[in-house]
Design a protein around this motif. Structure first.
Motif, PDB file in Angstrom:
ATOM      1  N   GLN A  40      42.290  75.871 128.792  1.00  0.00           N
ATOM      2  CA  GLN A  40      41.508  76.696 128.060  1.00  0.00           C
ATOM      3  C   GLN A  40      40.185  75.814 127.649  1.00  0.00           C
ATOM      4  O   GLN A  40      40.644  74.537 127.649  1.00  0.00           O
ATOM      5  CB  GLN A  40      42.168  77.382 126.877  1.00  0.00           C
ATOM      6  N   PRO A  41      39.079  76.179 126.973  1.00  0.00           N
ATOM      7  CA  PRO A  41      38.135  75.281 126.440  1.00  0.00           C
ATOM      8  C   PRO A  41      38.627  74.271 125.323  1.00  0.00           C
ATOM      9  O   PRO A  41      38.379  73.004 125.502  1.00  0.00           O
ATOM     10  CB  PRO A  41      37.149  76.052 125.905  1.00  0.00           C
TER      11      PRO A  41
ATOM     12  N   VAL B  48      38.964  70.120 125.592  1.00  0.00           N
ATOM     13  CA  VAL B  48      38.634  69.123 124.717  1.00  0.00           C
ATOM     14  C   VAL B  48      39.441  68.108 124.199  1.00  0.00           C
ATOM     15  O   VAL B  48      39.416  66.957 123.961  1.00  0.00           O
ATOM     16  CB  VAL B  48      37.962  69.962 123.541  1.00  0.00           C
ATOM     17  N   ILE B  49      40.745  68.750 123.715  1.00  0.00           N
ATOM     18  CA  ILE B  49      41.823  67.872 123.363  1.00  0.00           C
ATOM     19  C   ILE B  49      42.432  66.862 124.586  1.00  0.00           C
ATOM     20  O   ILE B  49      42.466  65.498 124.362  1.00  0.00           O
ATOM     21  CB  ILE B  49      43.111  68.648 123.203  1.00  0.00           C
ATOM     22  N   MET B  50      42.371  67.365 125.826  1.00  0.00           N
ATOM     23  CA  MET B  50      42.578  66.066 126.800  1.00  0.00           C
ATOM     24  C   MET B  50      41.446  64.998 127.064  1.00  0.00           C
ATOM     25  O   MET B  50      41.960  64.027 127.110  1.00  0.00           O
ATOM     26  CB  MET B  50      42.589  67.151 128.304  1.00  0.00           C
ATOM     27  N   LEU B  51      40.190  65.472 126.772  1.00  0.00           N
ATOM     28  CA  LEU B  51      39.330  64.353 126.825  1.00  0.00           C
ATOM     29  C   LEU B  51      39.404  63.528 125.663  1.00  0.00           C
ATOM     30  O   LEU B  51      39.283  62.313 125.691  1.00  0.00           O
ATOM     31  CB  LEU B  51      37.967  64.982 126.868  1.00  0.00           C
TER      32      LEU B  51
ATOM     33  N   ILE C 226      42.007  62.736 124.126  1.00  0.00           N
ATOM     34  CA  ILE C 226      43.396  62.088 124.078  1.00  0.00           C
ATOM     35  C   ILE C 226      42.848  60.744 125.193  1.00  0.00           C
ATOM     36  O   ILE C 226      43.559  59.631 124.915  1.00  0.00           O
ATOM     37  CB  ILE C 226      44.625  62.945 124.719  1.00  0.00           C
ATOM     38  N   ALA C 227      42.340  61.130 126.289  1.00  0.00           N
ATOM     39  CA  ALA C 227      42.002  59.993 127.196  1.00  0.00           C
ATOM     40  C   ALA C 227      41.422  58.950 126.629  1.00  0.00           C
ATOM     41  O   ALA C 227      41.360  57.839 126.621  1.00  0.00           O
ATOM     42  CB  ALA C 227      41.394  60.649 128.329  1.00  0.00           C
ATOM     43  N   GLU C 228      40.271  59.406 125.651  1.00  0.00           N
ATOM     44  CA  GLU C 228      39.182  58.344 125.038  1.00  0.00           C
ATOM     45  C   GLU C 228      40.292  57.383 124.110  1.00  0.00           C
ATOM     46  O   GLU C 228      39.952  56.516 123.909  1.00  0.00           O
ATOM     47  CB  GLU C 228      38.345  58.966 124.400  1.00  0.00           C
ATOM     48  N   LEU C 229      40.990  58.338 123.071  1.00  0.00           N
ATOM     49  CA  LEU C 229      42.011  57.590 122.000  1.00  0.00           C
ATOM     50  C   LEU C 229      42.879  56.577 123.151  1.00  0.00           C
ATOM     51  O   LEU C 229      43.236  55.367 122.162  1.00  0.00           O
ATOM     52  CB  LEU C 229      42.562  58.546 121.518  1.00  0.00           C
TER      53      LEU C 229
END
Length: 225
Positions: A31-32, A36-39, A41-44
Motif C-alpha cells: 500500500q502507499p 513510504v516506510i520501506m523507502l 527504512i532503506a534510507e535510514l
C-alpha cells in the motif's frame, strides 16, 4: 573497513528481521504507506553504513520506530473500515459495465493509452472484452471480463475434478526431507524403492522429487558433469 563491514552486517540483520515482522505481503503488494516506510527504512539503513560518524543505534532505533508505526497502522486498518479508506484509499472503477469511466480516469490522471496497455497486460486485447476494470489500492488493475469472454470452467462443462492437493517435496538437490516424508506418510525405504525402480541407486543423484495427492511419484536426476 572492518568497522564498516560489521555495521553493514548488523543493519542488514536488523532490516531483515524488520521485514519479517512487517509480514510476507509487504514486498508483493504494498500500500502507499507501506511503500513510504520501506523507502524510509532503506534510507535510514544506508546512512549509518556510509558514515561511521553516525551512531549505529540512531539508525537501528529509527528503523524499529518505523516498523512499530507500520504494524500499528496495519492493526488500525484491520479494525476500522473508515481508517482503511483514509490510509489506503478505496478501489476505483475505471470501466463499469463495459463503459469507460472518464471522470475517474481524469481524477486519477490515467490516460486511455495507459488503461489499454494495462488491459492488454492482463491478456485482454480489447476494452470491449471487459465488463469491469478496477484499480486496487495497491495499484494493481483487476479485470472482470464479459460473460462471453470468460474461460469455461469445469463446472460450466459439468465435469468433476478430483482433489489435487499440494505436491510434497521429498528430495531437493540430493537431500531427503524427512519431515516431508512424515507429511506424505511414506517411509525412507519406500522412497529408496521408488528410486531403485527408476534406476537410481543413490538419492544424492536426484535433483528434485515429489509426491502429489494422487500418490504420483515424480523424480528428476541431476545432469552428469
Amino acid at each position: 573497513m572492518l568497522i564498516t563491514l560489521i555495521r553493514t552486517l548488523i543493519l542488514y540483520i536488523v532490516v531483515l528481521i524488520c521485514m519479517r515482522i512487517m509480514g510476507k505481503g509487504e514486498v508483493a503488494e504494498m500500500q502507499p504507506f507501506e511503500l513510504v516506510i520501506m523507502l524510509m527504512i532503506a534510507e535510514l539503513a544506508a546512512l549509518p553504513m556510509g558514515d561511521t560518524g553516525i551512531p549505529l543505534m540512531n539508525g537501528v532505533i529509527a528503523i524499529i520506530a518505523l516498523v512499530f508505526a507500520q504494524v500499528s497502522i496495519s492493526i488500525i486498518n484491520l479494525k476500522s473500515e473508515k481508517a482503511r479508506s483514509i490510509i489506503s484509499g478505496r478501489p476505483s472503477i475505471l470501466i463499469n459495465k463495459g463503459q469507460i469511466n472518464q471522470k475517474e480516469l481524469q481524477r486519477l490522471r490515467i490516460s486511455l493509452n495507459d488503461l489499454v496497455e494495462q488491459i492488454r497486460a492482463k491478456d485482454y486485447p480489447s476494452i470491449a472484452d471487459v465488463e469491469f476494470a478496477i484499480l486496487e489500492t495497491n495499484g494493481d488493475l483487476s479485470i472482470i471480463p464479459k460473460a462471453n469472454k470468460r474461460n469455461p470452467t469445469l463446472e460450466d462443462l459439468q465435469l468433476n475434478a478430483g482433489y489435487e492437493g499440494l505436491p510434497i517435496s521429498l528430495i531437493i538437490d540430493g537431500h531427503i526431507n524427512y519431515d516431508n516424508l512424515k507429511k506424505a506418510k511414506v517411509t525412507e525405504k519406500w522412497l529408496l524403492d521408488q528410486l531403485s525402480a527408476k534406476g537410481i541407486r543413490d538419492p544424492k543423484d536426484v535433483l528434485f522429487s515429489y509426491i502429489d495427492a494422487s500418490n504420483y511419484f515424480y523424480v528428476q536426476k541431476k545432469q552428469q558433469k
